[in-house]
Design a protein around this motif. Structure first.
Motif, PDB file in Angstrom:
ATOM      1  N   MET A  67      -7.840  -3.364  11.117  1.00 17.26           N
ATOM      2  CA  MET A  67      -7.325  -3.854   9.771  1.00 17.26           C
ATOM      3  C   MET A  67      -8.195  -5.088   9.501  1.00 17.26           C
ATOM      4  O   MET A  67      -8.410  -5.943  10.316  1.00 17.26           O
ATOM      5  N   SER A  68      -8.818  -5.004   8.135  1.00 22.44           N
ATOM      6  CA  SER A  68      -9.392  -6.113   7.543  1.00 22.44           C
ATOM      7  C   SER A  68      -8.543  -7.602   7.254  1.00 22.44           C
ATOM      8  O   SER A  68      -7.315  -7.352   7.080  1.00 22.44           O
ATOM      9  N   LEU A  69      -8.980  -8.520   7.514  1.00 22.52           N
ATOM     10  CA  LEU A  69      -8.114  -9.771   7.205  1.00 22.52           C
ATOM     11  C   LEU A  69      -8.062  -9.745   5.640  1.00 22.52           C
ATOM     12  O   LEU A  69      -6.796 -10.221   5.604  1.00 22.52           O
ATOM     13  N   LYS A  70      -8.812  -9.259   5.068  1.00 18.20           N
ATOM     14  CA  LYS A  70      -8.522  -9.110   3.282  1.00 18.20           C
ATOM     15  C   LYS A  70      -7.276  -8.378   3.175  1.00 18.20           C
ATOM     16  O   LYS A  70      -6.192  -8.688   2.485  1.00 18.20           O
ATOM     17  N   ASP A  71      -7.125  -7.327   3.721  1.00 15.91           N
ATOM     18  CA  ASP A  71      -6.127  -6.239   3.530  1.00 15.91           C
ATOM     19  C   ASP A  71      -4.635  -7.069   4.336  1.00 15.91           C
ATOM     20  O   ASP A  71      -3.640  -6.821   3.804  1.00 15.91           O
ATOM     21  N   SER A 109       2.297 -11.195  -0.340  1.00 17.55           N
ATOM     22  CA  SER A 109       3.170 -11.365  -1.514  1.00 17.55           C
ATOM     23  C   SER A 109       4.149 -10.044  -1.548  1.00 17.55           C
ATOM     24  O   SER A 109       5.137 -10.086  -2.011  1.00 17.55           O
ATOM     25  N   GLY A 110       3.778  -8.805  -0.863  1.00 20.68           N
ATOM     26  CA  GLY A 110       4.337  -7.539  -0.819  1.00 20.68           C
ATOM     27  C   GLY A 110       5.636  -7.705   0.055  1.00 20.68           C
ATOM     28  O   GLY A 110       6.588  -7.107  -0.294  1.00 20.68           O
ATOM     29  N   MET A 111       5.663  -8.449   1.205  1.00 15.22           N
ATOM     30  CA  MET A 111       6.493  -8.468   2.125  1.00 15.22           C
ATOM     31  C   MET A 111       7.548  -9.126   1.500  1.00 15.22           C
ATOM     32  O   MET A 111       8.878  -8.801   1.922  1.00 15.22           O
ATOM     33  N   SER A 112       7.695 -10.640   0.834  1.00 12.64           N
ATOM     34  CA  SER A 112       8.752 -11.192   0.461  1.00 12.64           C
ATOM     35  C   SER A 112       8.816 -10.982  -0.924  1.00 12.64           C
ATOM     36  O   SER A 112       8.360 -12.029  -1.620  1.00 12.64           O
ATOM     37  N   GLN A 157       0.937  -1.194   0.122  1.00 14.65           N
ATOM     38  CA  GLN A 157      -0.089   0.025   0.155  1.00 14.65           C
ATOM     39  C   GLN A 157       1.080   1.285   0.066  1.00 14.65           C
ATOM     40  O   GLN A 157       0.590   2.066   0.632  1.00 14.65           O
ATOM     41  N   GLY A 158       1.704   1.172  -0.835  1.00 12.36           N
ATOM     42  CA  GLY A 158       2.720   2.460  -1.016  1.00 12.36           C
ATOM     43  C   GLY A 158       3.664   2.767  -0.113  1.00 12.36           C
ATOM     44  O   GLY A 158       4.358   3.616  -0.070  1.00 12.36           O
ATOM     45  N   ARG A 159       4.108   1.781   0.846  1.00 18.72           N
ATOM     46  CA  ARG A 159       5.121   2.066   1.934  1.00 18.72           C
ATOM     47  C   ARG A 159       5.904   0.892   2.096  1.00 18.72           C
ATOM     48  O   ARG A 159       5.370  -0.377   1.531  1.00 18.72           O
ATOM     49  N   SER A 166      -0.804  -8.369  12.146  1.00 15.77           N
ATOM     50  CA  SER A 166      -1.497  -9.254  12.869  1.00 15.77           C
ATOM     51  C   SER A 166      -2.072  -8.370  14.192  1.00 15.77           C
ATOM     52  O   SER A 166      -3.342  -8.852  14.451  1.00 15.77           O
ATOM     53  N   GLU A 167      -1.270  -7.633  15.012  1.00 18.65           N
ATOM     54  CA  GLU A 167      -1.929  -7.184  16.105  1.00 18.65           C
ATOM     55  C   GLU A 167      -3.139  -5.996  15.750  1.00 18.65           C
ATOM     56  O   GLU A 167      -4.402  -5.953  16.276  1.00 18.65           O
ATOM     57  N   ALA A 168      -2.937  -5.422  14.639  1.00 16.00           N
ATOM     58  CA  ALA A 168      -3.951  -4.592  13.892  1.00 16.00           C
ATOM     59  C   ALA A 168      -5.267  -5.259  13.639  1.00 16.00           C
ATOM     60  O   ALA A 168      -6.172  -4.792  13.977  1.00 16.00           O
ATOM     61  N   VAL A 169      -5.130  -6.368  12.963  1.00 22.08           N
ATOM     62  CA  VAL A 169      -6.166  -7.288  12.853  1.00 22.08           C
ATOM     63  C   VAL A 169      -6.966  -7.719  14.401  1.00 22.08           C
ATOM     64  O   VAL A 169      -8.124  -7.658  14.203  1.00 22.08           O
TER      65      VAL A 169
END
Ligand code: FES
Length: 574
Positions: free
Chosen positions: A176-180, A186-189, A154-156, A168-171
């Motif tokens: 935060m939604s589970l979908k987000d 995929s963007g993490m790795s 998401q741009g960061r 996961s704490e935000a969920v």
């Protein structure tokens, strides 16, 4: 005086039946006669695997090591070692670090090689390979995997592990939604390589540099950066020289080298896991090193690297800012500048050649990124043999704290109750987790940064004091007291803590006290011993590990592997 023939010549240099057998079968790999004329045979110990992105590119990297070895007049021979994928292995990759160390030690000793390049990267591969190689004490160098590219979401930028815990704490907090959350995967790795934060993998790669066991920039060059291939090539060439000069790990891994590693560890905000691994490695080479060394020596260095989890940048940024050599330049005389390295240069020479290119990422000693650095080593009746905490990753207000224990007898008990809205817990409580030490889990998993109860997360609580005999991921953060020794399974006082007990943590004075009388503790110990059951693990590696693993304060090596062995094997195989 003429040098004795190389070790490999005992196998390849004999013009008899044994020499025939050694040569004939390896010639079938395509090696011509003339390479057995006495030139160095360089093993490439490769933990390549498709089970983990951290080592996914190591076959490619091995080819560049080979180029360097050939160029310098050696003969490269690649062989495998287990890969220990941190994010895949259960119950924890740490259970197998010592198994890898045994495999590496015996593979090096049993085969006709004169030196070895260690290719690894994921958390436990670097210490496991180094421990094995240090015990055999043939010339050795490390080429680490290098970190993944920066994560993007998401741009960061997002960091391996660190943002898994945050998101996961935000969920769990309903922010935060589970979908987000799942779309961040995929963007993490985004590439091969190790975690892109200053987690355990990059910490250990940094310490390899600080110990002097690799060429400069081993830690920070991204896995996919062409300069890592160049470094692999140069390592192969240098390895041949190390064999010719007979420079062994015992020459490099001195007390001064370990002191340098501890100071660099503090300056980069390194993983708590490094404490275990350096203690175990020091044990292999006979260098006296204690838990207290980390607290005392770490205090010398402020936090210079602004890297997750202690800061905000990632390993790719660290590379472009100058990497470990630039940190060492800033540290100046806080390091033993005359310590020698496998590069042929002293650490002082390596540091002098470096520059800091970005002051947001690598600060100066005069204006550090943070004051709290290294690890604190705690003592008290709850941890007679020690426990540790990483202050740079903890909420400052929890570094002195008194509260009541909410006790989980094991990880299953924790999972069963932590989400219960009726759990008796508030923000001042101290979460206590047992049964997660080397013997207890077994293998000492990274669960010490246990997630907070959802009902407190919903109220905005983001950190609590947590105590366990577990480890935590190098990418994790929080007021987390780890490695409590002796562990509960070994009968440490942690086993005796009960719900509602008061615990006092005095970080500045390094004290951790269970406020229960000695008489009550003696009663509880009798009850605990009477209730003990035999271990469910009765065979194979698990059994050997549980029976012989040392406690965390001694590096969790197996008791019979401590110390150096040798490369000598007197008997032939036929
Ligand atoms: Fe391999 Fe993080 S999972 S380094």
């Amino acid at each position: 005086m003429a040098k004795p023939p190389l070790r490999s010549q005992k196998s390849y240099g004999k013009l008899d039946r044994d020499g025939f057998i050694h040569r004939s079968w390896i010639k079938a790999t395509g090696l011509p006669d003339h390479v057995f004329d006495g030139r160095p045979i360089i093993g490439i110990c490769n933990t390549w695997s498709e089970l983990v992105t951290c080592q996914f590119h190591l076959r490619d990297l091995a080819e560049y090591v080979k180029r360097g070895v050939w160029e310098a007049g050696g003969v490269p021979i690649e062989f495998p070692a287990m890969s220990l994928p941190e994010t895949q292995m259960r119950p924890t990759a740490m259970l197998f670090r010592n198994l890898l160390a045994m495999e590496v030690e015996e593979s090096i000793r049993a085969n006709p090689i004169d030196g070895v390049v260690l290719l690894g990267g994921c958390d436990k591969t670097t210490p496991g390979q180094l421990m094995g190689a240090a015990s055999v004490d043939l010339p050795a160098m490390v080429v680490s995997s290098g970190p993944m590219l920066n994560g993007k979401f998401q741009g960061r930028d997002i960091g391996s592990g660190t943002d898994v815990w945050r998101l996961s704490e935000a969920v769990r907090a309903g922010e935060m939604s589970l979908k987000d959350f799942l779309s961040a995967e995929s963007g993490m790795s985004r590439s091969s390589g190790v975690c892109n934060t200053m987690g355990t993998a990059s910490t250990m790669a940094s310490l390899v540099e600080a110990l002097g066991m690799s060429l400069p920039n081993n830690a920070a060059l991204p896995a996919v950066d062409a300069r890592r291939r160049t470094m692999a090539h140069l390592t192969g060439a240098r390895m041949v020289e190390l064999v010719k000069q007979d420079i062994r790990p015992s020459t490099i891994l001195t007390r001064e080298a370990f002191e340098n590693a501890i100071v660099v560890h503090a300056a980069v905000g390194g993983s708590t896991n490094a404490v275990l691994h350096l203690l175990a490695l020091a044990g292999r080479v006979g260098v006296p090193l204690t838990l207290e060394d980390f607290d005392v020596l770490g205090r010398k260095a402020p936090l210079l690297a602004n890297l997750m989890p202690s800061g905000k940048y990632l390993m790719e940024d660290f590379c472009y800012a100058g990497g470990v050599p630039a940190v060492m330049k800033e540290l100046g005389d806080l390091l033993h500048r005359d310590a020698i390295t496998v590069s042929g240069h002293t650490q002082g020479e390596v540091a002098d050649a470096a520059e800091v290119w970005n002051r947001d990422v690598i600060a100066s000693v005069d204006a550090p990124f943070g004051p709290s650095s290294g690890v604190w080593v705690l003592r008290g009746n709850l941890c007679p043999d020690g426990a540790i905490l990483k202050p740079s990753a903890a909420s400052p207000e929890l570094l002195t704290h008194r509260g009541r224990a909410v006790v989980f007898e094991d990880i299953e008990d924790y999972h069963a109750r932590i989400d219960d809205p009726d759990l008796e817990v508030d923000a001042t409580s101290i979460l206590v987790l047992k049964g997660c030490g080397p013997k207890g889990y077994p293998g000492m998993p990274e669960v010490g940064n246990m997630a907070l109860p959802p009902k407190l997360l919903h109220r905005g609580v983001r950190d609590m004091l947590r105590i366990s005999d577990a480890r935590m991921s190098g990418t994790a953060y929080g007021a987390v007291i780890l490695h409590v020794s002796p562990e509960a399974e070994a009968g440490g006082p942690l086993a005796l803590v009960r719900n509602g007990d008061e615990i006092e943590f005095d970080g500045p004075n390094r004290r951790l006290q269970l406020l229960v009388s000695d008489e009550d503790l003696a009663d509880r110990r009798r009850a605990w011993e009477a209730a003990r059951k035999p271990s469910e693990f009765q065979r194979g590696w698990y059994r050997l590990y549980i029976d012989t693993v040392l406690q965390a304060d001694q590096g969790a090596d197996l008791d019979f592997l401590v110390g150096r062995s040798s490369s000598e094997v007197t008997r032939e195989s036929h």
